[in-house]
Design a protein around this motif. Sequence first.
Motif, PDB file in Angstrom:
ATOM      1  N   LEU A   1      26.960 -89.405 -19.368  1.00 16.94           N
ATOM      2  CA  LEU A   1      28.347 -88.755 -19.219  1.00 16.94           C
ATOM      3  C   LEU A   1      29.083 -89.538 -18.627  1.00 16.94           C
ATOM      4  O   LEU A   1      28.742 -90.756 -17.417  1.00 16.94           O
ATOM      5  N   LEU A   2      30.461 -90.127 -19.005  1.00 12.61           N
ATOM      6  CA  LEU A   2      30.827 -90.144 -18.405  1.00 12.61           C
ATOM      7  C   LEU A   2      31.907 -90.140 -16.914  1.00 12.61           C
ATOM      8  O   LEU A   2      31.982 -88.978 -16.702  1.00 12.61           O
ATOM      9  N   THR A   3      31.714 -91.152 -16.163  1.00 10.56           N
ATOM     10  CA  THR A   3      32.057 -90.706 -14.467  1.00 10.56           C
ATOM     11  C   THR A   3      33.172 -90.978 -13.330  1.00 10.56           C
ATOM     12  O   THR A   3      32.195 -92.091 -13.586  1.00 10.56           O
ATOM     13  N   GLY A   4      33.694 -90.548 -12.194  1.00 15.94           N
ATOM     14  CA  GLY A   4      34.252 -91.434 -11.978  1.00 15.94           C
ATOM     15  C   GLY A   4      34.348 -91.471 -10.668  1.00 15.94           C
ATOM     16  O   GLY A   4      33.821 -89.683  -9.752  1.00 15.94           O
ATOM     17  N   ASP A   5      34.285 -92.035  -9.141  1.00 21.71           N
ATOM     18  CA  ASP A   5      34.346 -91.987  -7.691  1.00 21.71           C
ATOM     19  C   ASP A   5      35.424 -92.261  -7.299  1.00 21.71           C
ATOM     20  O   ASP A   5      35.905 -93.236  -7.967  1.00 21.71           O
TER      21      ASP A   5
ATOM     22  N   LEU B 112      36.129 -85.853 -12.026  1.00 21.55           N
ATOM     23  CA  LEU B 112      36.250 -85.256 -13.265  1.00 21.55           C
ATOM     24  C   LEU B 112      34.853 -85.896 -14.174  1.00 21.55           C
ATOM     25  O   LEU B 112      34.582 -87.662 -13.750  1.00 21.55           O
ATOM     26  N   GLU B 113      34.033 -85.683 -14.817  1.00 21.49           N
ATOM     27  CA  GLU B 113      33.237 -85.892 -15.847  1.00 21.49           C
ATOM     28  C   GLU B 113      32.889 -85.167 -16.717  1.00 21.49           C
ATOM     29  O   GLU B 113      32.901 -84.089 -17.376  1.00 21.49           O
TER      30      GLU B 113
ATOM     31  N   LEU C  19      28.929 -95.226 -15.893  1.00 19.26           N
ATOM     32  CA  LEU C  19      28.111 -93.791 -17.076  1.00 19.26           C
ATOM     33  C   LEU C  19      26.147 -93.318 -16.662  1.00 19.26           C
ATOM     34  O   LEU C  19      26.173 -94.192 -15.701  1.00 19.26           O
ATOM     35  N   GLU C  20      26.469 -92.366 -16.567  1.00 14.24           N
ATOM     36  CA  GLU C  20      25.435 -91.252 -15.911  1.00 14.24           C
ATOM     37  C   GLU C  20      24.641 -91.235 -17.281  1.00 14.24           C
ATOM     38  O   GLU C  20      24.958 -90.612 -17.885  1.00 14.24           O
ATOM     39  N   ILE C  21      23.801 -90.623 -17.475  1.00 12.92           N
ATOM     40  CA  ILE C  21      22.126 -91.425 -18.571  1.00 12.92           C
ATOM     41  C   ILE C  21      21.149 -90.134 -17.828  1.00 12.92           C
ATOM     42  O   ILE C  21      19.973 -90.105 -17.614  1.00 12.92           O
ATOM     43  N   PRO C  22      21.674 -89.385 -18.063  1.00 14.28           N
ATOM     44  CA  PRO C  22      20.580 -87.690 -17.508  1.00 14.28           C
ATOM     45  C   PRO C  22      19.223 -87.899 -18.445  1.00 14.28           C
ATOM     46  O   PRO C  22      19.220 -87.015 -19.389  1.00 14.28           O
ATOM     47  N   LEU C  23      18.534 -87.570 -18.055  1.00 17.29           N
ATOM     48  CA  LEU C  23      17.158 -87.201 -18.926  1.00 17.29           C
ATOM     49  C   LEU C  23      16.368 -86.483 -18.147  1.00 17.29           C
ATOM     50  O   LEU C  23      15.481 -85.766 -16.562  1.00 17.29           O
ATOM     51  N   LEU C  24      17.205 -84.684 -18.989  1.00 15.87           N
ATOM     52  CA  LEU C  24      16.165 -83.672 -18.253  1.00 15.87           C
ATOM     53  C   LEU C  24      15.300 -82.962 -19.290  1.00 15.87           C
ATOM     54  O   LEU C  24      15.033 -83.044 -20.594  1.00 15.87           O
TER      55      LEU C  24
END
Length: 373
Positions: free
Chosen positions: A230-234, A209-210, A260-265
Amino acid sequence: MTEKRRFPPSGARVLAALYALAVSVPVFAQVPGTGGGIDSQGKAITAVLPLAGEEAEMNRRFHGKIMESVTALGKYSPREAYIPFGTRLPTDMPPLPSLTGGARYALTGGVYPGEAAGEYYLQLWLWDMAGSTMIYTDDLVYDDINEAMESVPGLVEWLFSHIHELSIETPESGAWPDPLFILGARAGLSQRWYVKPNEQTPGAFAPNLEGGVSGALRLNSLFSVQLEALLTGDTLVYRGLEDSPSGPVLKNKKYTNLSLEIPLLFKMNFRAGGIRLSPLAGVYVNILLGQTKYRNEDGQTDTFSWSVSNPLGFTAGLEGAAPCGSGMLIVGLRYGMDFGIISINSGEREYRRNMISLYLGYEFGFFEGKKLF
């Protein structure tokens, strides 16, 4: 009866100022409207002033027919304008606004003797009161008043056909919003494949989940830039054979962690019917949170430190949005790939992630119609 066109008489325009001082303020029969010279039914109010000339009976009959003819056009609402008795009204000059009472248009005119015996002509002027400018003028030459009355509707329609108004489109209900800033939230499912260095196929894979929040800034009508958190897990589960007193045994080892993923789009926004389609691409930073938790099938647990050789990654995808309530409902599909290698417990486990994410979200717009530049 004979008819012919005449050019409008050339009045002495310089007398307009003197005329404005000489005429007293009249009484105008008004009907409540919506403002701007438009009545409550959306029709343009037209002031019809008394006709000039010595032929009182002809003027009376023509005036009534003109009122009927303007009404028959359907788009205009005629109103009678009255001036003080004995006041001379120049018909080849725009009437004073005090005479027309806020009407959008005005009709002036008069009945005058013609060049031949028994000949008369009816001259009409149509005025745009928004700028006190003449729209058009024409006349009707006749020797039979009854035949002339039949031609009045055509003359009135001819004059009004020269009105060319700027058409201003009213935004349709549910029209696309165009906010400068968009704030949203989303959540979804991300399928992960964990590939070891020099491995041809993933050694482990699992759905995770994210979810998180995003903020987008519109650069222009086509491009926008978006930043997310985005908070995500593996979850990694490795199965392998291990030696035991009774022989090789299949063992499972499970590693779980959070990041914690921080995308710049960068997004391109296209509108197709009631849907906004947004191809997007960019990079993300993967920030490792806490430690990796370990558990095997025997119930043994532990925690390990972990690190990443390069926290950057690449992502691209397609997002769709549709109006829903006070905001926009969004759905998206993305692919992501790590640039670096994640290492658990000083190299005990190493992997690079490949991800496909499907998500739903909702967003709100702020500063509607504002521009960045």
